[in-house]
Design an enzyme around this catalytic site. Structure first.
Site, PDB file in Angstrom:
ATOM      1  CE1 TYR A   9      -3.665   2.504   0.544  1.00  0.00           C
ATOM      2  CE2 TYR A   9      -2.500   3.193   2.522  1.00  0.00           C
ATOM      3  CZ  TYR A   9      -3.504   3.392   1.591  1.00  0.00           C
ATOM      4  OH  TYR A   9      -4.343   4.483   1.703  1.00  0.00           O
ATOM      5  CG  ASP A  24      -5.194  12.505  -1.146  1.00  0.00           C
ATOM      6  OD1 ASP A  24      -5.216  11.625  -0.260  1.00  0.00           O
ATOM      7  OD2 ASP A  24      -4.283  13.348  -1.227  1.00  0.00           O
ATOM      8  CG  HIS A  76      -8.073   4.472  -1.381  1.00  0.00           C
ATOM      9  ND1 HIS A  76      -8.149   5.714  -0.810  1.00  0.00           N
ATOM     10  CD2 HIS A  76      -7.021   3.862  -0.775  1.00  0.00           C
ATOM     11  CE1 HIS A  76      -7.200   5.863   0.095  1.00  0.00           C
ATOM     12  NE2 HIS A  76      -6.487   4.745   0.134  1.00  0.00           N
ATOM     13  CG  ASN A  99      -6.970   2.658   7.631  1.00  0.00           C
ATOM     14  OD1 ASN A  99      -5.862   2.167   7.825  1.00  0.00           O
ATOM     15  ND2 ASN A  99      -7.199   3.958   7.665  1.00  0.00           N
ATOM     16  NE  ARG A 144     -10.654   7.929   3.348  1.00  0.00           N
ATOM     17  CZ  ARG A 144      -9.587   8.448   3.919  1.00  0.00           C
ATOM     18  NH1 ARG A 144      -8.376   8.008   3.600  1.00  0.00           N
ATOM     19  NH2 ARG A 144      -9.696   9.421   4.811  1.00  0.00           N
ATOM     20  CD  GLU A 199      -9.828  11.037   0.867  1.00  0.00           C
ATOM     21  OE1 GLU A 199      -9.872  11.951   1.705  1.00  0.00           O
ATOM     22  OE2 GLU A 199      -8.903  10.202   0.806  1.00  0.00           O
ATOM     23  CG  ASP A 225      -4.577   7.962  -0.023  1.00  0.00           C
ATOM     24  OD1 ASP A 225      -5.526   8.439  -0.667  1.00  0.00           O
ATOM     25  OD2 ASP A 225      -4.319   8.295   1.145  1.00  0.00           O
ATOM     26  CD  GLU A 285     -10.004   6.047   7.476  1.00  0.00           C
ATOM     27  OE1 GLU A 285     -10.053   4.903   7.974  1.00  0.00           O
ATOM     28  OE2 GLU A 285      -8.948   6.567   7.079  1.00  0.00           O
ATOM     29  CB  CYS A 325      -5.798  12.660   8.944  1.00  0.00           C
ATOM     30  SG  CYS A 325      -5.608  11.031   9.703  1.00  0.00           S
ATOM     31  CG  ASP A 338      -3.294  12.899   4.802  1.00  0.00           C
ATOM     32  OD1 ASP A 338      -3.266  13.179   3.588  1.00  0.00           O
ATOM     33  OD2 ASP A 338      -3.971  11.964   5.277  1.00  0.00           O
TER      34      ASP A 338
END
Length: 305
Positions: free
Chosen positions: A52, A95, A120, A217, A165, A122, A93, A195, A130, A66
Site C-alpha cells: 500500500y 485522495d 482509492h 484500515n 473510500r 474518497e 491512495d 474509514e 486525515c 495530510d
C-alpha cells in the site's frame, strides 16, 4: 543473463489480475504501507499479498500534513518507484482524485501507466483531512458518483481496481454510509473502504449490509480498534491496509538513535538496533548485480559487516 534485480518481473496487468483474484479468494489480502521502494521489497520477501502507498505517508515524507497538499505528479512518481521493484500488486491512495471529475479520470490513466494495481478515491470535501481526525466533511453522494463514474470510464485495463473510500460514518452514521457504499458499487467501484469504523461490531454490521469486497484500515492511534487480520477475515473482509505502520516504526527508531548520538557523541551503543550491512545488501540483491555485470560490480559479502 537475467534482468536487473531491482525491477519486478511481473507485468502490471498480471499484478492487477492477482489483486482481483485475491479479493475473491476468501483469504484476506494484507497490504502494509511502504514509505519507499526498499520497504516494498521487504514486504514481498516476508510474504504479504500486496503493498500500500499511503497519501498520509507521502505527505509526511515531504514534511507536510495530510490535507491534500501533494500533487498527482508526486503521488504517481512515488507509486511508480514502489510498483517497479515488487511483484506484488500496489494499491495507492489517490485522495479525492486531485481535482474535479475530469482530474479523477486523468488520475486513473496516470496511475495505470505507473504500473499501479488499484487506487482509492474518497468522498471528502477538498481540502481533505486525515480520516481519523475531527472536522471532516463529505461531498453530496451525487458529487462522489460523478467522481467515481469519471474514474471508471477512464479505466483502460478492466482489471485495474477502483476502490471507493467513504468518510461518512462519523458524520452521517452507519446507515447513511451503507447507502453511500451501495451507490458507489452501483457506479462501478470494485472495493469499498469505510474509514474510521470503531469496533468489531461496526465492521460486522457493515459487512452484513454490503455485498461487495470490503477493505479495512488498521491504522494506529486512530478511531478504529486494531482488529487482527484473521478476525477481519472471519468477519468477511477482503483486504486490510496498515498504512503508516512502517513509517512510524522507522521514525521512532530514528528519533531514539539520533537523540542517543546527540547525548553520547557516538552511535556505538546503537549497533544492535541497526540493520547490518550484509542484510541490507541481501535485501538489495547486491550479488545479482555482480552476475548481471561483473565488470561494474565485483565483490563478495563479508561475514560481520
Amino acid at each position: 543473463m537475467t534482468g536487473l534485480p531491482a525491477a519486478g518481473t511481473t507485468a502490471a496487468a498480471d499484478k492487477r489480475i492477482a489483486f482481483r483474484a485475491g479479493l475473491t479468494s476468501g483469504r484476506i489480502q494484507r497490504f502494509p504501507g511502504a514509505f519507499n521502494p526498499l520497504v516494498a521489497k521487504l514486504i514481498q520477501e516476508i510474504g504479504f499479498e500486496g503493498v500500500y502507498v499511503s497519501g498520509a505517508v507521502l505527505s509526511a515524507e515531504l514534511a507536510l500534513p495530510d490535507i491534500g497538499l501533494t500533487t498527482l505528479t508526486e503521488v504517481a512518481g512515488r507509486g511508480q518507484q514502489i510498483a517497479g521493484v515488487t511483484d506484488l500488486p500496489v494499491l495507492i491512495d489517490a485522495d479525492t482524485g486531485f481535482g474535479e471529475p475530469m482530474s479523477a479520470a486523468r488520475t486513473v490513466t496516470v496511475l495505470e501507466d505507473a504500473g499501479i494495481a488499484g487506487l482509492h478515491l474518497e468522498d471528502q470535501v477538498n481540502p481533505k483531512r486525515c480520516g481519523h481526525l475531527d472536522g471532516k466533511a463529505v461531498v453530496p453522494v451525487e458529487d462522489m458518483l460523478r467522481r467515481l463514474t469519471a474514474a471508471v470510464t477512464a479505466r483502460r485495463d478492466p482489471d485495474f481496481v477502483i476502490c471507493a473510500r467513504t468518510d461518512a460514518a462519523g458524520i452521517e452514521g452507519i446507515d447513511a454510509t451503507v447507502a453511500r457504499a451501495e451507490a458507489y458499487a452501483e457506479a462501478g467501484a470494485d472495493l469499498i473502504f469505510t474509514e474510521a469504523l470503531h469496533t468489531v461490531a461496526e465492521f460486522e454490521k457493515f459487512r452484513a449490509a454490503v455485498d461487495i469486497p470490503l477493505l479495512a484500515n488498521m491504522t494506529e492511534f486512530g478511531r478504529s480498534e486494531l482488529i487482527p487480520a484473521p478476525v477481519l477475515e472471519q468477519i468477511g473482509y477482503n483486504a486490510v491496509i496498515y498504512p503508516v505502520t512502517t513509517l512510524r516504526l522507522a521514525m521512532f527508531a530514528a528519533e531514539r538513535g539520533l537523540r542517543e548520538i546527540f547525548a553520547e557523541g557516538t552511535q556505538s551503543g546503537l549497533l544492535d538496533r541497526m540493520q547490518q550491512r550484509s542484510r541490507l545488501y541481501e535485501l538489495l540483491q547486491y550479488e545479482r548485480y555482480s552476475e548481471f555485470d561483473s565488470d561494474l560490480f565485483d565483490f563478495a559479502l563479508g561475514r560481520n559487516q
